[in-house]
Design a protein around this motif. Structure first.
Motif, PDB file in Angstrom:
ATOM      1  N   LYS A   4     -40.323 -70.674  42.610  1.00 36.95           N
ATOM      2  CA  LYS A   4     -40.347 -70.669  43.795  1.00 36.95           C
ATOM      3  C   LYS A   4     -38.839 -70.434  44.499  1.00 36.95           C
ATOM      4  O   LYS A   4     -38.515 -69.852  45.507  1.00 36.95           O
ATOM      5  CB  LYS A   4     -40.981 -71.590  44.735  1.00 36.95           C
ATOM      6  CG  LYS A   4     -42.478 -71.743  44.471  1.00 36.95           C
ATOM      7  CD  LYS A   4     -43.057 -72.746  45.275  1.00 36.95           C
ATOM      8  CE  LYS A   4     -44.563 -72.616  45.285  1.00 36.95           C
ATOM      9  NZ  LYS A   4     -45.420 -72.953  46.470  1.00 36.95           N
ATOM     10  N   VAL A   5     -37.888 -71.357  44.051  1.00 31.92           N
ATOM     11  CA  VAL A   5     -36.626 -71.261  44.289  1.00 31.92           C
ATOM     12  C   VAL A   5     -36.034 -69.884  43.883  1.00 31.92           C
ATOM     13  O   VAL A   5     -35.166 -69.365  44.586  1.00 31.92           O
ATOM     14  CB  VAL A   5     -35.884 -72.538  43.309  1.00 31.92           C
ATOM     15  CG1 VAL A   5     -34.291 -72.163  43.671  1.00 31.92           C
ATOM     16  CG2 VAL A   5     -36.567 -73.609  43.722  1.00 31.92           C
ATOM     17  N   ILE A   6     -36.347 -69.084  42.956  1.00 32.28           N
ATOM     18  CA  ILE A   6     -35.914 -67.962  42.606  1.00 32.28           C
ATOM     19  C   ILE A   6     -36.409 -66.911  43.632  1.00 32.28           C
ATOM     20  O   ILE A   6     -35.584 -66.037  44.013  1.00 32.28           O
ATOM     21  CB  ILE A   6     -36.239 -67.643  41.319  1.00 32.28           C
ATOM     22  CG1 ILE A   6     -35.533 -68.286  40.126  1.00 32.28           C
ATOM     23  CG2 ILE A   6     -36.079 -65.921  40.887  1.00 32.28           C
ATOM     24  CD1 ILE A   6     -36.089 -68.173  38.632  1.00 32.28           C
ATOM     25  N   ILE A   8     -37.412 -67.674  46.731  1.00 30.07           N
ATOM     26  CA  ILE A   8     -36.665 -67.970  48.186  1.00 30.07           C
ATOM     27  C   ILE A   8     -35.057 -67.344  47.941  1.00 30.07           C
ATOM     28  O   ILE A   8     -34.603 -66.685  48.830  1.00 30.07           O
ATOM     29  CB  ILE A   8     -36.707 -69.470  48.236  1.00 30.07           C
ATOM     30  CG1 ILE A   8     -37.843 -69.692  48.659  1.00 30.07           C
ATOM     31  CG2 ILE A   8     -35.753 -69.551  49.538  1.00 30.07           C
ATOM     32  CD1 ILE A   8     -38.241 -71.385  48.440  1.00 30.07           C
ATOM     33  N   THR A   9     -34.421 -67.603  46.904  1.00 33.22           N
ATOM     34  CA  THR A   9     -32.833 -66.981  46.747  1.00 33.22           C
ATOM     35  C   THR A   9     -32.937 -65.726  47.006  1.00 33.22           C
ATOM     36  O   THR A   9     -32.173 -64.985  47.551  1.00 33.22           O
ATOM     37  CB  THR A   9     -32.579 -67.478  45.360  1.00 33.22           C
ATOM     38  OG1 THR A   9     -32.410 -69.016  45.227  1.00 33.22           O
ATOM     39  CG2 THR A   9     -31.236 -67.091  45.240  1.00 33.22           C
ATOM     40  N   LEU A  10     -33.883 -64.925  46.162  1.00 30.12           N
ATOM     41  CA  LEU A  10     -33.938 -63.248  46.118  1.00 30.12           C
ATOM     42  C   LEU A  10     -34.314 -63.043  47.470  1.00 30.12           C
ATOM     43  O   LEU A  10     -33.890 -62.023  47.939  1.00 30.12           O
ATOM     44  CB  LEU A  10     -35.181 -63.024  45.288  1.00 30.12           C
ATOM     45  CG  LEU A  10     -34.527 -62.954  43.816  1.00 30.12           C
ATOM     46  CD1 LEU A  10     -35.909 -62.612  42.705  1.00 30.12           C
ATOM     47  CD2 LEU A  10     -33.508 -62.191  43.490  1.00 30.12           C
ATOM     48  N   GLY A  11     -35.276 -63.819  48.311  1.00 28.27           N
ATOM     49  CA  GLY A  11     -35.822 -63.383  49.631  1.00 28.27           C
ATOM     50  C   GLY A  11     -34.313 -63.407  50.523  1.00 28.27           C
ATOM     51  O   GLY A  11     -34.311 -62.323  51.219  1.00 28.27           O
ATOM     52  N   PHE A  12     -33.516 -64.336  50.234  1.00 26.86           N
ATOM     53  CA  PHE A  12     -32.253 -64.439  51.188  1.00 26.86           C
ATOM     54  C   PHE A  12     -31.144 -63.228  50.880  1.00 26.86           C
ATOM     55  O   PHE A  12     -30.475 -62.764  51.790  1.00 26.86           O
ATOM     56  CB  PHE A  12     -31.787 -65.842  51.155  1.00 26.86           C
ATOM     57  CG  PHE A  12     -32.266 -66.760  51.917  1.00 26.86           C
ATOM     58  CD1 PHE A  12     -32.244 -66.763  53.410  1.00 26.86           C
ATOM     59  CD2 PHE A  12     -33.003 -67.680  51.700  1.00 26.86           C
ATOM     60  CE1 PHE A  12     -32.809 -67.478  54.406  1.00 26.86           C
ATOM     61  CE2 PHE A  12     -33.432 -68.691  52.478  1.00 26.86           C
ATOM     62  CZ  PHE A  12     -33.477 -68.637  53.803  1.00 26.86           C
ATOM     63  N   ILE A  13     -31.202 -62.921  49.425  1.00 25.40           N
ATOM     64  CA  ILE A  13     -30.262 -61.832  49.109  1.00 25.40           C
ATOM     65  C   ILE A  13     -30.812 -60.686  49.689  1.00 25.40           C
ATOM     66  O   ILE A  13     -30.035 -59.969  50.111  1.00 25.40           O
ATOM     67  CB  ILE A  13     -30.144 -61.869  47.810  1.00 25.40           C
ATOM     68  CG1 ILE A  13     -29.403 -62.927  46.929  1.00 25.40           C
ATOM     69  CG2 ILE A  13     -29.569 -60.581  47.031  1.00 25.40           C
ATOM     70  CD1 ILE A  13     -29.634 -63.282  45.731  1.00 25.40           C
ATOM     71  N   PHE A  14     -32.015 -60.207  49.399  1.00 30.79           N
ATOM     72  CA  PHE A  14     -32.688 -59.100  49.978  1.00 30.79           C
ATOM     73  C   PHE A  14     -32.757 -58.793  51.615  1.00 30.79           C
ATOM     74  O   PHE A  14     -32.158 -58.004  52.022  1.00 30.79           O
ATOM     75  CB  PHE A  14     -34.018 -58.795  49.549  1.00 30.79           C
ATOM     76  CG  PHE A  14     -34.125 -58.693  48.207  1.00 30.79           C
ATOM     77  CD1 PHE A  14     -33.200 -57.668  47.663  1.00 30.79           C
ATOM     78  CD2 PHE A  14     -35.280 -59.109  47.268  1.00 30.79           C
ATOM     79  CE1 PHE A  14     -33.343 -57.201  46.056  1.00 30.79           C
ATOM     80  CE2 PHE A  14     -35.048 -58.906  46.023  1.00 30.79           C
ATOM     81  CZ  PHE A  14     -34.116 -58.087  45.235  1.00 30.79           C
ATOM     82  N   ARG A  42     -44.037 -65.294  48.550  1.00 26.43           N
ATOM     83  CA  ARG A  42     -44.493 -65.904  47.064  1.00 26.43           C
ATOM     84  C   ARG A  42     -43.602 -67.470  47.129  1.00 26.43           C
ATOM     85  O   ARG A  42     -44.197 -68.249  46.327  1.00 26.43           O
ATOM     86  CB  ARG A  42     -43.890 -64.902  46.030  1.00 26.43           C
ATOM     87  CG  ARG A  42     -45.189 -63.880  45.755  1.00 26.43           C
ATOM     88  CD  ARG A  42     -44.611 -62.782  44.723  1.00 26.43           C
ATOM     89  NE  ARG A  42     -45.545 -61.948  44.598  1.00 26.43           N
ATOM     90  CZ  ARG A  42     -45.635 -60.724  45.492  1.00 26.43           C
ATOM     91  NH1 ARG A  42     -44.871 -60.610  46.378  1.00 26.43           N
ATOM     92  NH2 ARG A  42     -46.400 -59.859  44.928  1.00 26.43           N
ATOM     93  N   GLY A  43     -42.567 -67.363  47.646  1.00 28.44           N
ATOM     94  CA  GLY A  43     -41.617 -68.541  47.507  1.00 28.44           C
ATOM     95  C   GLY A  43     -42.062 -69.611  48.665  1.00 28.44           C
ATOM     96  O   GLY A  43     -41.874 -70.962  48.055  1.00 28.44           O
ATOM     97  N   SER A  44     -42.369 -69.542  49.865  1.00 25.41           N
ATOM     98  CA  SER A  44     -42.448 -70.546  50.813  1.00 25.41           C
ATOM     99  C   SER A  44     -43.112 -70.180  52.027  1.00 25.41           C
ATOM    100  O   SER A  44     -42.559 -69.162  52.454  1.00 25.41           O
ATOM    101  CB  SER A  44     -40.905 -70.974  50.963  1.00 25.41           C
ATOM    102  OG  SER A  44     -40.897 -71.903  52.183  1.00 25.41           O
ATOM    103  N   ASP A  45     -44.122 -70.642  52.382  1.00 22.02           N
ATOM    104  CA  ASP A  45     -44.725 -70.441  53.832  1.00 22.02           C
ATOM    105  C   ASP A  45     -43.707 -70.682  54.930  1.00 22.02           C
ATOM    106  O   ASP A  45     -43.720 -70.000  55.902  1.00 22.02           O
ATOM    107  CB  ASP A  45     -45.888 -71.270  53.927  1.00 22.02           C
ATOM    108  CG  ASP A  45     -46.937 -71.067  53.049  1.00 22.02           C
ATOM    109  OD1 ASP A  45     -47.040 -69.753  52.512  1.00 22.02           O
ATOM    110  OD2 ASP A  45     -47.979 -71.890  52.788  1.00 22.02           O
ATOM    111  N   ARG A  46     -42.855 -71.885  54.944  1.00 19.23           N
ATOM    112  CA  ARG A  46     -42.075 -72.172  55.707  1.00 19.23           C
ATOM    113  C   ARG A  46     -40.941 -70.954  56.026  1.00 19.23           C
ATOM    114  O   ARG A  46     -40.711 -70.496  57.017  1.00 19.23           O
ATOM    115  CB  ARG A  46     -41.186 -73.476  55.486  1.00 19.23           C
ATOM    116  CG  ARG A  46     -40.462 -73.737  56.681  1.00 19.23           C
ATOM    117  CD  ARG A  46     -39.640 -75.280  56.409  1.00 19.23           C
ATOM    118  NE  ARG A  46     -38.189 -74.856  56.420  1.00 19.23           N
ATOM    119  CZ  ARG A  46     -37.353 -75.470  55.660  1.00 19.23           C
ATOM    120  NH1 ARG A  46     -37.797 -76.433  54.644  1.00 19.23           N
ATOM    121  NH2 ARG A  46     -36.264 -75.118  55.337  1.00 19.23           N
TER     122      ARG A  46
END
Length: 126
Positions: A4-6, A8-14, A42-46
């Motif tokens: 999930k951390v991966i 979220i991190t990729l989500g912010f990069i993209f 896939r990472g976080s509902d929030r």
């Protein structure tokens, strides 16, 4: 949990690349925001809720998620990026079967965009 951390991190990069692409004409916005959306989902509902409330999401992706339709401009930018990457792969492919596969993928991409995704008019800016 680490996956999930991966995501979220990729989500912010993209998301960052998509935000930069909104201002730089050479960097596409929509593909990076689509990737960001998939990662946040896939990472976080929030974080997914936050992302879907941003102006970038509303401007570039909301109509696609609601109606499975895109504007001509969005389709053109996505096809340009995807086709250029696929043609580079095709040219670099040493194997003839790999080239046949890549050519088939390009044909499928265009079929999908022209016949499976509806085209809508550009929203009127106020």
């Amino acid at each position: 949990m680490p996956l999930k951390v991966i995501y979220i991190t990729l989500g912010f990069i993209f998301f960052g690349l998509g935000a930069i692409g909104a201002f730089l004409p050479v960097l596409p916005t929509t593909p990076f925001l689509l990737l960001s959306s998939a990662c946040f989902a896939r990472g976080s509902d929030r974080f997914n809720d936050w992302f879907t409330s941003t102006k970038l999401y509303k401007k570039h992706l909301e109509t696609y998620y609601e109606s499975r339709a895109m504007t001509v401009k969005t389709k053109a930018s996505l096809l340009t990026l995807a086709t250029s990457m696929m043609v580079l792969s095709f040219l670099a492919m040493p194997n003839k079967y790999g080239k046949i596969f890549m050519a088939g993928m390009i044909v499928f991409l265009y079929y999908y965009f022209f016949f499976q995704i509806k085209t809508i008019k550009e929203p009127v800016k106020e």
